[in-house]
Design a protein around this motif. Structure first.
Motif, PDB file in Angstrom:
ATOM      1  N   SER B  42      26.798  78.104  47.641  1.00 47.17           N
ATOM      2  CA  SER B  42      27.592  78.079  46.406  1.00 47.17           C
ATOM      3  C   SER B  42      27.087  76.986  45.474  1.00 47.17           C
ATOM      4  O   SER B  42      27.029  77.174  44.261  1.00 47.17           O
ATOM      5  CB  SER B  42      29.068  77.835  46.728  1.00 47.17           C
ATOM      6  OG  SER B  42      29.576  78.896  47.495  1.00 47.17           O
ATOM      7  N   GLN B  84      33.188  82.204  44.358  1.00 49.84           N
ATOM      8  CA  GLN B  84      33.759  82.443  45.680  1.00 49.84           C
ATOM      9  C   GLN B  84      35.269  82.228  45.666  1.00 49.84           C
ATOM     10  O   GLN B  84      36.022  83.027  46.197  1.00 49.84           O
ATOM     11  CB  GLN B  84      33.108  81.470  46.671  1.00 49.84           C
ATOM     12  CG  GLN B  84      33.622  81.562  48.083  1.00 49.84           C
ATOM     13  CD  GLN B  84      32.835  80.652  49.005  1.00 49.84           C
ATOM     14  OE1 GLN B  84      32.092  79.798  48.555  1.00 49.84           O
ATOM     15  NE2 GLN B  84      32.998  80.835  50.287  1.00 49.84           N
ATOM     16  N   ASP B 164      29.240  85.555  44.650  1.00 50.55           N
ATOM     17  CA  ASP B 164      29.457  84.639  45.769  1.00 50.55           C
ATOM     18  C   ASP B 164      30.605  85.178  46.631  1.00 50.55           C
ATOM     19  O   ASP B 164      31.772  84.994  46.304  1.00 50.55           O
ATOM     20  CB  ASP B 164      29.766  83.234  45.228  1.00 50.55           C
ATOM     21  CG  ASP B 164      29.574  82.153  46.293  1.00 50.55           C
ATOM     22  OD1 ASP B 164      29.414  82.512  47.477  1.00 50.55           O
ATOM     23  OD2 ASP B 164      29.590  80.959  45.938  1.00 50.55           O
ATOM     24  N   GLU B 165      30.274  85.821  47.685  1.00 44.76           N
ATOM     25  CA  GLU B 165      31.233  86.462  48.592  1.00 44.76           C
ATOM     26  C   GLU B 165      32.257  87.323  47.858  1.00 44.76           C
ATOM     27  O   GLU B 165      33.458  87.111  47.973  1.00 44.76           O
ATOM     28  CB  GLU B 165      31.933  85.390  49.450  1.00 44.76           C
ATOM     29  CG  GLU B 165      30.916  84.603  50.262  1.00 44.76           C
ATOM     30  CD  GLU B 165      31.547  83.800  51.386  1.00 44.76           C
ATOM     31  OE1 GLU B 165      32.550  84.272  51.939  1.00 44.76           O
ATOM     32  OE2 GLU B 165      31.032  82.731  51.698  1.00 44.76           O
TER      33      GLU B 165
HETATM   34 MG   LIG Z   1      30.220  79.109  49.323  1.00 44.65          MG
END
Ligand SMILES: [Mg+2]
Ligand SMILES: Nc1ncnc2c1ncn2[C@@H]1O[C@H](COP(=O)(O)OP(=O)(O)OP(=O)(O)O)[C@@H](O)[C@H]1O
Lengths: 312, 493
Positions: B42, B84, B164-165
């Motif tokens: 991240s 995220q 991010d995810e």
């Molecule tokens: Mg992360």
């Protein structure tokens, strides 16, 4: 510098400000740094400090208590009336403090169970109680009660030097410090103020926390009321007006965040001292009370701005 | 567009998070970025999109050196990110969030009709047409919020899209929609960075993979030429053993019985039983009422009908404190808003539920508390420099482990898990599975909601499948398949 060291320095910011202001004042006014004057400052600070300790918990919880000045007045008036009617001074004092606790718990109930915003709930309480203290006292100061015991509470000295209100303040400082730092209750105050939802889902009884904390705030306001009544030997229905703002200023100056969850009681003590020292110093230097307000306001803004800048 | 990052380093105070990382990204590719929790994924992506500034290193786009000083610079270059952690402003409506700072205007006034229409289009595109653009963002489930974030990033029409995810809170159906969108973007030449801990997804959609380990670049592979084991080796530097450790425990006595449970309109007619040592998986699509079952059991949502029996005694828990007192634990889905007090330390969060254990007469014994927390940190392999750090400075996966830790000081009779491994890396997942197994072996009955079907299948004894607030069936995990569960979850037979 590690983040922890930086955080510590950050936390000590208000303390450093207090030192600087004190050093400045002792240079500018020879009367400032005398034992007599310092004790005087401490005595004057004690009322605000007592209220501000309770206010610290309220603000840590993410709330605000505007009713403290009125609670102070109402319990002061009732205590004086009781004594005048012949009630035992100790009993009257305890009843006065219990009334403060009761009013605080009503604040807490309205906020927790009635889901009223703290600002509104305590604003209402502030107005109601101010009205009631005028009603009870018929609008005029209550005097003419005398008790040696009662006079000691706010006007006495230990060893002829240390004002008794200062002893109360230090004692309560210790108690609040311990509660916040060492008890489950204190931890739950921080958790509820930091994230009420997460706290509740972790089993913290957040409603009870609210009620408990506002009760404490009311109790501290009433205690300040006793000290004030004792020192003045009279109860004024208009006493304590604006004290809520001084208390909030002390809390915020001490670095406690108005959004809740972050802060400490030592900061509040220092914040109250800072305000007291400024008042005293400006008086000694003969600054007009009009300018005193301006200077105080500017100092508060500067201190909070510096605090924010340091956090970035 | 070809992006090349070289020798990127970044430290937060004394903590060196990235050290000399290289990363390249080409137009028309989906590039996986993997690494353990806290590896720096991240952080690297936040540098690329201007949230953080690198301490050292260079960035070139199509061979020309570029500096990105802030997010505005990144946007101007056509770089968009789906963060995220969800970043919607809860009090604003979905459409206001979607167009925050670039609201469609007419004569200087927000054109709400157009905003609404455009919001609907973007939401429909990500398969979230059922979300009302005027709804308060805070009222959405976490999966729906994730979809709104995705729609928002897509609406920027970026040339580089960092995800991010993005699927951490999504179920199969939304993930399929998302993958179709990604394939389409890729064909149009958009470069996509895809961060995920879900191995299946990496192999399904990505072309290349870069791996970070402890803030260093560990390697880059072409997906078609690598496999699970090699990627794990790059990530952790060792084998992790069984991905889904088996459980030896035999189910014991009946612990939790739920009959005809219903709440205020989300779920109805839910009946199941869980024995001591058993794991009941709960599967279903987004909005099928999986979390609502747990919330009703835990006293967060009001039960309007049905019985809950715990160890043979009817349970009347109308609030979480009562549920906890009765022996129920709840690992919540949204760690940021429900699981953690972000401004408190790891220690204070980890002991929030069971602080009484380390206190007598309401006074906390700091030494006992610290010892217990250090034990939990070691048990769960929580990566933090020390327990006094603010929990918000931990990586996402490590934060999730702290949420887990809250319940472990006193093993509960029933542990409710809502997406317990959301955002946790492969190694961390295996550790959490071990913990689940350990708890089960000690007699805890576990109810686990998860959107990750491989996880549900491997970890559960039986699987309750939800469809539109009703239960579509309870399957034996040994014979169930992804297909049979998906069929039930979508209302088929
Ligand atoms: Mg992360
Ligand atoms: N603002 C910050 N201040 C201090 N440390 C930070 C900060 N942000 C991240 N870190 C630290 O940097 C490291 C890398 O964090 P990062 O969020 O980039 O990890 P990640 O690879 O994305 O992990 P995850 O898979 O859990 O999301 C972690 O150890 C984290 O604690």
């Amino acid at each position: 510098m590690t983040p922890q060291q930086k955080a510590t320095l950050q936390k000590l910011g208000p303390f450093i400000a207090l030192l600087i202001v004190s050093v400045g004042l002792s240079v500018m006014s020879p009367d400032f740094l005398t034992v007599g004057n310092l004790m005087n400052v401490l005595r004057q600070v004690s009322i605000n400090a007592l209220i501000a300790f309770g206010m610290t918990l309220v603000i840590l919880l993410g709330g605000i208590d505007l009713s403290v000045g009125s609670i102070l007045a109402v319990s002061s008036v009732l205590t004086a009336m009781l004594m005048k009617a012949g009630c035992d001074p100790l009993l009257a004092t305890l009843i006065g403090i219990a009334i403060g606790a009761l009013m605080g718990s009503i604040n807490g109930l309205v906020i927790a169970k009635g889901k009223v915003a703290p600002f509104i709930a305590t604003l209402g309480m502030m107005t109601v109680l101010r009205g009631l203290s005028l009603v009870f006292s018929n609008g005029s100061p209550i005097t003419g009660f005398h008790s040696d015991f009662f006079s000691l509470l706010g006007g006495g000295y230990i060893a002829g030097l240390m004002p008794i209100p200062v002893v109360w303040t230090l004692l309560m400082f210790g108690v609040f410090w311990f509660v916040l730092k060492k008890t489950v209750f204190g931890r739950h105050v921080y958790a509820t103020g930091g994230n009420a939802e997460a706290a509740r889902l972790s089993g913290v009884k957040t409603d009870r926390m609210q009620i408990g904390v506002y009760t404490l705030s009311g109790t501290m306001a009433a205690m300040a009321g006793v000290v004030l009544t004792s020192r003045l030997n009279s109860a004024q229905p208009t006493a304590g007006a604006g004290y809520e703002l001084d208390a909030i200023a002390a809390v915020v100056l001490g670095g406690t965040s108005l959004t809740g969850g972050r802060g400490w009681i030592f900061g509040t003590l220092v914040g109250a001292l800072l305000i007291g020292v400024l008042n005293n110093g400006l008086n000694l230097m003969g600054v007009s009370s009009f300018y005193q307000q301006v200077i105080k306001g500017v100092v508060i803004l500067l201190a909070v701005l510096l605090d924010r800048a340091g956090k970035k | 567009m070809q992006i090349t990052m070289r020798g990127i380093s970044k430290a937060f105070g004394p903590v060196r998070v990235l050290e000399g990382v290289d990363f390249t990204l080409a137009a028309g590719e989906i590039h996986a970025l993997m690494g353990e929790n806290g590896a720096g994924k991240s952080t690297l992506m936040k540098i690329l999109c201007g949230v953080y500034q690198a301490d050292a290193g260079t960035l070139t786009i199509d061979g020309a050196p570029v500096t990105i000083r802030n997010t505005t610079d990144a946007e101007a270059l056509g770089i968009a990110i789906i963060h995220q952690e969800l970043n919607l402003i809860p009090q604003l409506s979905v459409m206001e969030n979607l167009f925050l700072g670039r609201e469609p205007q007419r004569l200087g006034i927000v054109d709400s009709r157009r905003m609404r229409a455009e919001a609907s289009e973007w939401l429909a595109l990500v398969g979230a047409g059922q979300i009302d653009p005027a709804a308060e963002a805070g009222s959405l489930s976490i999966g729906q919020q994730q979809l709104v974030e995705i729609a928002k990033a897509l609406s920027l029409n970026a040339q580089v899209l960092i995800m991010d995810e993005p699927t951490a809170a999504l179920t199969e159906r939304e993930i399929e929609t998302l993958f179709a969108i990604m394939a389409d973007l890729k064909n149009r030449g958009v470069a996509i960075v895809y961060v995920s801990h879900r191995m299946e997804e990496i192999f399904a959609v990505c072309d290349r993979i870069s791996v970070l380990r402890d803030g260093r670049f560990a390697g880059e592979r072409v997906i078609a030429q690598t496999g699970f084991d090699e990627i794990v080796r790059l990530m952790v530097g060792r084998e992790i053993g069984d991905r889904f450790p088996r459980r030896a425990a035999q189910p014991g006595a009946l612990r939790l019985q739920v009959r005809e449970l219903a709440d205020d309109g989300n779920i109805a007619g839910i009946s199941f039983e869980v024995r001591a040592g058993e794991v009941l998986g709960v599967a279903g699509l987004m909005g099928a009422g999986r979390s609502e079952i747990l919330k009703t059991l835990f006293g967060v949502n009001r039960k309007t009908h049905g019985d809950i029996v715990l160890d043979g005694v009817a349970l009347q828990a109308s609030n979480p404190a009562a549920a906890i007192a009765a022996g129920i634990g709840f690992v919540t889905e949204d760690r940021k808003s429900q699981g953690l007090v972000l401004g408190m330390s790891v220690r204070e969060n980890a002991t929030l539920v069971h602080l009484d254990e380390y206190a007598s007469a309401g006074i906390v014994n700091s030494r006992a508390e610290r010892a217990a927390v250090n034990q939990l940190i070691a048990d769960l392999h929580i990566r933090t420099r020390d327990a006094e750090l603010d929990v918000k400075s931990l990586s996402g996966g490590n934060q999730q482990k702290v949420v887990f830790a809250k319940w472990l000081a006193q093993p509960p009779k029933v542990l409710l898990l809502d997406e317990p491994t959301r955002g946790v890396d492969v190694g961390g997942k295996a550790e959490i599975y071990h913990i689940i197994n350990r708890l089960a072996a000690a007699g805890t009955a576990i109810v686990m909601v998860s959107s990750e079907l491989p996880e549900v299948l491997a970890m559960s004894d039986r699987i309750l499948v939800m469809h539109q607030g009703r239960q579509a069936g309870v399957f034996d995990a040994a014979t169930a398949t992804q297909e049979s569960i998906m069929t039930a979850a979508t209302g088929g037979n």
